[in-house]
Design an enzyme around this catalytic site. Structure first.
Site, mmCIF file in Angstrom:
data_model
loop_
_atom_site.group_PDB
_atom_site.id
_atom_site.type_symbol
_atom_site.label_atom_id
_atom_site.label_comp_id
_atom_site.label_asym_id
_atom_site.label_seq_id
_atom_site.Cartn_x
_atom_site.Cartn_y
_atom_site.Cartn_z
ATOM 1 N N TYR A 1 14.587 29.928 7.538
ATOM 2 C CA TYR A 1 13.380 30.663 8.112
ATOM 3 C C TYR A 1 13.030 30.756 9.716
ATOM 4 O O TYR A 1 13.726 29.962 10.301
ATOM 5 C CB TYR A 1 12.103 29.755 7.766
ATOM 6 C CG TYR A 1 11.780 30.046 5.913
ATOM 7 C CD1 TYR A 1 11.235 31.224 5.783
ATOM 8 C CD2 TYR A 1 11.786 29.011 5.258
ATOM 9 C CE1 TYR A 1 11.127 31.320 4.218
ATOM 10 C CE2 TYR A 1 11.803 29.077 3.992
ATOM 11 C CZ TYR A 1 11.308 30.326 3.575
ATOM 12 O OH TYR A 1 11.048 30.629 2.113
ATOM 13 N N MET B 1 10.946 24.237 2.020
ATOM 14 C CA MET B 1 10.168 23.500 1.091
ATOM 15 C C MET B 1 11.232 22.840 -0.108
ATOM 16 O O MET B 1 10.782 21.618 -0.202
ATOM 17 C CB MET B 1 9.440 24.457 0.106
ATOM 18 C CG MET B 1 8.072 23.771 -0.803
ATOM 19 S SD MET B 1 7.350 24.943 -1.626
ATOM 20 C CE MET B 1 6.002 25.617 -0.263
ATOM 21 N N ARG C 1 -10.894 0.004 14.886
ATOM 22 C CA ARG C 1 -10.819 0.902 13.625
ATOM 23 C C ARG C 1 -11.698 0.094 12.610
ATOM 24 O O ARG C 1 -12.870 0.280 12.331
ATOM 25 C CB ARG C 1 -9.325 1.103 13.275
ATOM 26 C CG ARG C 1 -8.878 2.097 12.130
ATOM 27 C CD ARG C 1 -7.601 1.849 12.014
ATOM 28 N NE ARG C 1 -7.100 0.896 11.479
ATOM 29 C CZ ARG C 1 -6.025 0.726 11.006
ATOM 30 N NH1 ARG C 1 -4.712 1.397 11.191
ATOM 31 N NH2 ARG C 1 -5.395 -0.548 10.694
ATOM 32 N N LYS D 1 0.832 -1.067 -0.117
ATOM 33 C CA LYS D 1 -0.027 0.062 -0.070
ATOM 34 C C LYS D 1 0.895 1.277 0.075
ATOM 35 O O LYS D 1 2.138 1.285 0.212
ATOM 36 C CB LYS D 1 -0.782 0.140 1.264
ATOM 37 C CG LYS D 1 -0.112 0.018 2.630
ATOM 38 C CD LYS D 1 -0.954 -0.476 3.716
ATOM 39 C CE LYS D 1 -0.331 -0.016 5.059
ATOM 40 N NZ LYS D 1 -1.230 -0.959 6.155
HETATM 41 C C1 LIG Z 1 -0.325 -1.451 6.819
HETATM 42 C C2 LIG Z 1 -0.971 -2.955 7.352
HETATM 43 C C3 LIG Z 1 -0.005 -4.025 7.368
HETATM 44 C C4 LIG Z 1 1.500 -3.892 7.396
HETATM 45 O O1 LIG Z 1 2.055 -3.371 8.408
HETATM 46 P P1 LIG Z 1 3.418 -3.111 8.818
HETATM 47 O O2 LIG Z 1 3.586 -2.747 10.064
HETATM 48 O O3 LIG Z 1 3.969 -2.192 7.999
HETATM 49 O O4 LIG Z 1 4.311 -4.533 8.477
HETATM 50 C C5 LIG Z 1 -0.683 -5.367 7.798
HETATM 51 N N1 LIG Z 1 -1.832 -5.334 8.103
HETATM 52 C C6 LIG Z 1 -2.494 -4.188 8.100
HETATM 53 C C7 LIG Z 1 -4.186 -4.346 8.151
HETATM 54 C C8 LIG Z 1 -2.128 -3.080 7.582
HETATM 55 O O5 LIG Z 1 -3.143 -1.994 7.576
#
Ligand SMILES: *Cc1c(COP(=O)(O)O)cnc(C)c1O
Length: 390
Positions: free
Chosen positions: A279, A332, A158, A60
């Site tokens: 800055y 930036m 969640r 992701k």
């Molecule tokens: C992002 C995520 C992972 C991977 O987590 P890491 O800590 O990056 O290994 C696994 N399961 C779910 C549901 C996630 O959202």
């Protein structure tokens, strides 16, 4: 023989199996190198740790900033059969690189998107009873059997259905076969080895798994893999550790570093003692100071919080082989690095300074910015010249 007459020997042809992207190196303010072989090595190392369970890969957020397509393609070649992304756009990109893999979408089924899942052969991670109802209606209406995951919440609060709902559903899921191909939950504090929630979540998920016997189960993220066998289940879902971040904070990092980030020195200048840099004038030269101004800033994802002030130091950079501190705020598009302690002339316009590399890890930059390696990686910018090292 004249130099120009030297025949090219086939065995001397340089092996250039690196792939590049973005602006040409000479024009870019920063050069990001992603070591795909290190990602593969990390995936294999995690896989050995959980054997005989399956090792999936979480790609992701553009594979944590490293690039979905090259990362997925490399891991497919290495034998990875299951990927996790956050949304449908990422699933679409993953699908181009992994035509035959199972692709799960962690954020689940947004209203009306079931046909898009089917078109992609992507699998939603079902996280609520209404999502399940919508998916069921689609699957029975279209005779779709492309698979889906059922996410059971064991403490994150969640996404995910409750363990009670999962228990109540189990007989229906088993008899009617809703096409659930994966039962999963997610750990809250896996990076804290002795956190009491780990045991509670492992135990609760075990109770649910028993009711779903025959369906692949998955609990562990990267850090969960290091909690021992009880957390491994049938499949692990590592993300951040693939990309070199330490999944065991406080202990030595078992993963290979994956990224290197270099910044081009735009100019070297002298700042008189007593002057301020950057800055808001929060960093004062305590001596006559030589600065290397590099062409990477927070717009490139180098976190602004990693800057330095008179009150607190920031992150470091490696210039001419030596560790040098950042001076003043991260702008930036620019960062000033204090190179006063280097031999004169050793930092020159056009040279590269290393912001992340063998001596400065992603975790180091994260610590300097008061955040976690995840944020450093997923912030990696779009302006870099990128090199994918095969
Ligand atoms: C992002 C995520 C992972 C991977 O987590 P890491 O800590 O990056 O290994 C696994 N399961 C779910 C549901 C996630 O959202």
């Amino acid at each position: 023989m004249a130099l120009t007459d030297t025949p090219i020997q086939p065995d001397q042809t340089p092996v250039t199996d690196s792939v590049t992207a973005g602006p040409p190196a000479a024009e870019a303010g920063g050069i990001l190198t992603v070591d795909l072989s290190a990602i593969e090595a990390n995936w294999r190392a995690l896989g050995r740790r959980i054997m005989p369970s399956e090792c999936a890969a979480v790609i992701k957020a553009d594979a944590y900033g490293c690039g979905i397509e090259p990362v997925a393609a490399r891991l497919v070649k290495a034998g990875c059969k299951t990927f996790f992304v956050a949304d449908l756009l990422e699933a679409r990109r993953a699908r181009t690189a992994a035509p035959d893999a199972a692709i799960y979408v962690l954020n689940g089924l947004l209203p009306g998107t079931a046909p898009a899942f089917a078109a992609l052969r992507a699998r939603p991670v079902i996280g609520s009873m209404v999502e399940l109802a919508e998916w069921d209606a689609f699957c029975s209406g279209q005779q779709w059997r492309g698979g889906a995951a059922l996410h059971v919440d064991t403490g994150m609060n969640r996404l995910g259905i409750t363990a009670n709902d999962a228990a109540a559903l189990a007989p229906r899921i088993r008899s009617e076969n809703h096409g659930i191909t994966l039962l999963m939950s997610h750990l809250v504090s896996a990076e804290v080895q002795n956190h009491p929630l780990n045991e509670r979540q492992i135990a609760l998920f075990r109770e649910v798994r028993i009711l779903y016997r025959g369906i692949t189960s998955s609990l562990s993220n990267s850090s969960g893999i290091f909690l021992g066998n009880a957390a491994h289940c049938d499949m692990a879902r590592p993300g951040v550790a693939l990309y070199g971040v330490n999944p065991t904070p406080g202990r030595s990092n078992p993963m290979r570093p994956v990224i290197e980030l270099q910044a081009r020195i735009a100019q070297v200048r002298i700042v008189p003692k007593g002057e301020t840099v950057g800055y808001n004038a929060g960093w004062t030269a305590k001596r006559q100071t030589r600065l290397a101004v590099v062409a990477v800033g927070y717009a490139d994802g180098y976190l602004r919080a990693a800057g330095a002030s008179d009150a607190a130091p920031g992150a470091d950079a490696i210039v001419a082989g030596k560790r040098c501190p950042i001076a003043g705020r991260v702008s930036m598009d620019l960062i000033a690095v204090d190179v006063t302690d280097l031999p004169e002339g050793s930092a020159r316009r056009g040279d590269l300074a290393t912001l992340v590399g063998d001596e400065i890890s992603v975790d180091d930059v994260a610590a300097a910015a008061g955040t976690i390696g995840y944020e450093v990686l997923t912030s990696l910018g779009k302006r870099y010249h990128r090199v994918y090292r095969a």
